[in-house]
Design a protein around this motif. Sequence first.
Motif, PDB file in Angstrom:
ATOM      1  N   TYR A  39      28.749  15.156 -82.892  1.00 44.17           N
ATOM      2  CA  TYR A  39      28.502  13.925 -82.018  1.00 44.17           C
ATOM      3  C   TYR A  39      29.118  13.845 -80.598  1.00 44.17           C
ATOM      4  O   TYR A  39      28.643  13.372 -79.629  1.00 44.17           O
ATOM      5  N   PHE A  40      30.398  14.481 -80.574  1.00 41.07           N
ATOM      6  CA  PHE A  40      31.021  14.649 -79.522  1.00 41.07           C
ATOM      7  C   PHE A  40      30.250  15.402 -78.366  1.00 41.07           C
ATOM      8  O   PHE A  40      29.970  14.834 -77.130  1.00 41.07           O
ATOM      9  N   GLU A  41      29.601  16.428 -78.708  1.00 42.82           N
ATOM     10  CA  GLU A  41      28.764  17.265 -78.100  1.00 42.82           C
ATOM     11  C   GLU A  41      27.448  16.410 -77.496  1.00 42.82           C
ATOM     12  O   GLU A  41      27.127  16.372 -76.195  1.00 42.82           O
ATOM     13  N   VAL A  49      28.753  14.500 -68.242  1.00 46.71           N
ATOM     14  CA  VAL A  49      30.378  14.967 -68.066  1.00 46.71           C
ATOM     15  C   VAL A  49      30.121  16.540 -68.020  1.00 46.71           C
ATOM     16  O   VAL A  49      29.628  17.044 -68.999  1.00 46.71           O
ATOM     17  N   THR A  50      30.989  16.863 -67.085  1.00 49.10           N
ATOM     18  CA  THR A  50      31.040  18.453 -66.844  1.00 49.10           C
ATOM     19  C   THR A  50      32.115  18.869 -67.742  1.00 49.10           C
ATOM     20  O   THR A  50      32.994  18.423 -68.184  1.00 49.10           O
ATOM     21  N   VAL A  51      31.515  19.984 -68.481  1.00 54.43           N
ATOM     22  CA  VAL A  51      32.443  20.626 -69.807  1.00 54.43           C
ATOM     23  C   VAL A  51      32.953  22.076 -69.173  1.00 54.43           C
ATOM     24  O   VAL A  51      32.194  22.692 -68.554  1.00 54.43           O
ATOM     25  N   ILE A  60      35.699  18.451 -77.154  1.00 51.67           N
ATOM     26  CA  ILE A  60      37.014  17.694 -77.564  1.00 51.67           C
ATOM     27  C   ILE A  60      37.810  17.389 -76.339  1.00 51.67           C
ATOM     28  O   ILE A  60      38.385  16.479 -76.120  1.00 51.67           O
ATOM     29  N   THR A  61      37.775  18.364 -75.693  1.00 52.91           N
ATOM     30  CA  THR A  61      38.690  18.503 -74.434  1.00 52.91           C
ATOM     31  C   THR A  61      38.061  17.255 -73.357  1.00 52.91           C
ATOM     32  O   THR A  61      38.918  16.261 -72.881  1.00 52.91           O
ATOM     33  N   THR A  66      37.657  11.471 -71.004  1.00 50.36           N
ATOM     34  CA  THR A  66      36.630  10.570 -70.583  1.00 50.36           C
ATOM     35  C   THR A  66      37.169   9.409 -71.498  1.00 50.36           C
ATOM     36  O   THR A  66      36.635   8.308 -71.176  1.00 50.36           O
ATOM     37  N   GLY A  67      38.178   9.406 -72.422  1.00 47.95           N
ATOM     38  CA  GLY A  67      38.562   8.127 -73.071  1.00 47.95           C
ATOM     39  C   GLY A  67      37.934   8.017 -74.381  1.00 47.95           C
ATOM     40  O   GLY A  67      37.937   6.871 -74.788  1.00 47.95           O
TER      41      GLY A  67
END
Length: 426
Positions: A39-41, A49-51, A60-61, A66-67
Amino acid sequence: MKNKCKGNIGIILLLVLTILVIPKQVATATTKNITIEQYFELLIKAMNVTVDTTQDKPYITAAMKTGLLETENEFTYEKEMTRTECAVLTNRADIYLNGNEVTKLYENIVNLKRISDLSNIMKNYRDDVVQVFGKGIIIGYTNGKCTQDREFRGNNTITHSGAKAVIKKLVNKKKRSVMSPDGQLTRTTKLPVNAKEFDYILASFPNSFYLMKFRYERVKSNSKFVLYETYCPPVEMKNDKAYKGTVQENRQMLDKYLYYWCDIVKKNLTYRLNVNYKKINDKWVEKLCATYKNGSVSDIKRYVSDMKKNKVIIKSEIISVEPSSLYSSMGTYVRAFVKFKVTSAKNIKDKLVYGDVYFKNLEMDQWHEGYYDIEINGNTYGDGSEYRVSSDALNDYFQQYKTKILKPTFNKNGDEDFPDGYYFWK
């Protein structure tokens, strides 16, 4: 023989490979529950958001930055995500995208208990659940006809398809469900023909609730019906100049006391529709009397004496007093739905419920339900806090329904009561 063995070995290898491949296909199916890490992905991509793909766990990082995560070990990433966890992460994502807005709606959801199982959710996550519910992103499940709360089911897991549906509501506000000011789910389809007489239509209330005639639509008059003076439908109550001084004063009173009035009416109905001749006492008498504008202790005690002789036991299942139904008809009324049954009575035809009542086809041990308009009133110079029940009629005769929006009309032919003609609603 050797060729046959080689053939069998080939078939076995093919079957083994097939078995090994199948689980991978199932893992990506939309019917399988989603993990927190998966779900994070979805969230991070939806948030644009840039990963940093060089990281061991890049999403996860990104969630930490991003909070979306308060601490790195806040959740177990590999486990299947619950609806509560989905609500928490989604609300944090929404705050990241749209800012943190504190509204009266969230307070109403909590105070009016619009989430029936909120107490089952961890305290530190309740605010997120309330907010994501109020934003119309995750709305839970209905508790049935004319109920004013919904079940969130926070401990249930969520599927891939369910998670993707949440993401769509996160990024596109137009896809979100619309909640009423007091935290109930509204609807915009299959509306009653008189929907414009209300500020909104609720999802759990059937059209019949709205189509029942207002009190002023059931009467005749020798004078004209004048908006704000002799009648006012729910949608106009906030603009009623005659209701309380000025429009501004009226709105201030409604903002402050509307839910309080509904609570008074609900208490009145709850006391009257939940009685047991074995347990009823003076405390019940006092509590019921306190809900009336001009309550009579002696009248209530007389009822108690009669119902004890008749061995009456009544219990209710649903009592819903709907704030958006408030209207005026030479008095202030609010509509309620009740569902109750009589489980004990020596004579069911005797008076069973306190007050002005008439129930059609009431039978022992059978649920009886209906819509009833309860009148509330205060003092001429009161501020609204003094409002109590002034007419407690539970009368099935008044359950008359319309098939269109009615308009005031004059009948010049008249009748026995109005020989010179009368005004009525047609």
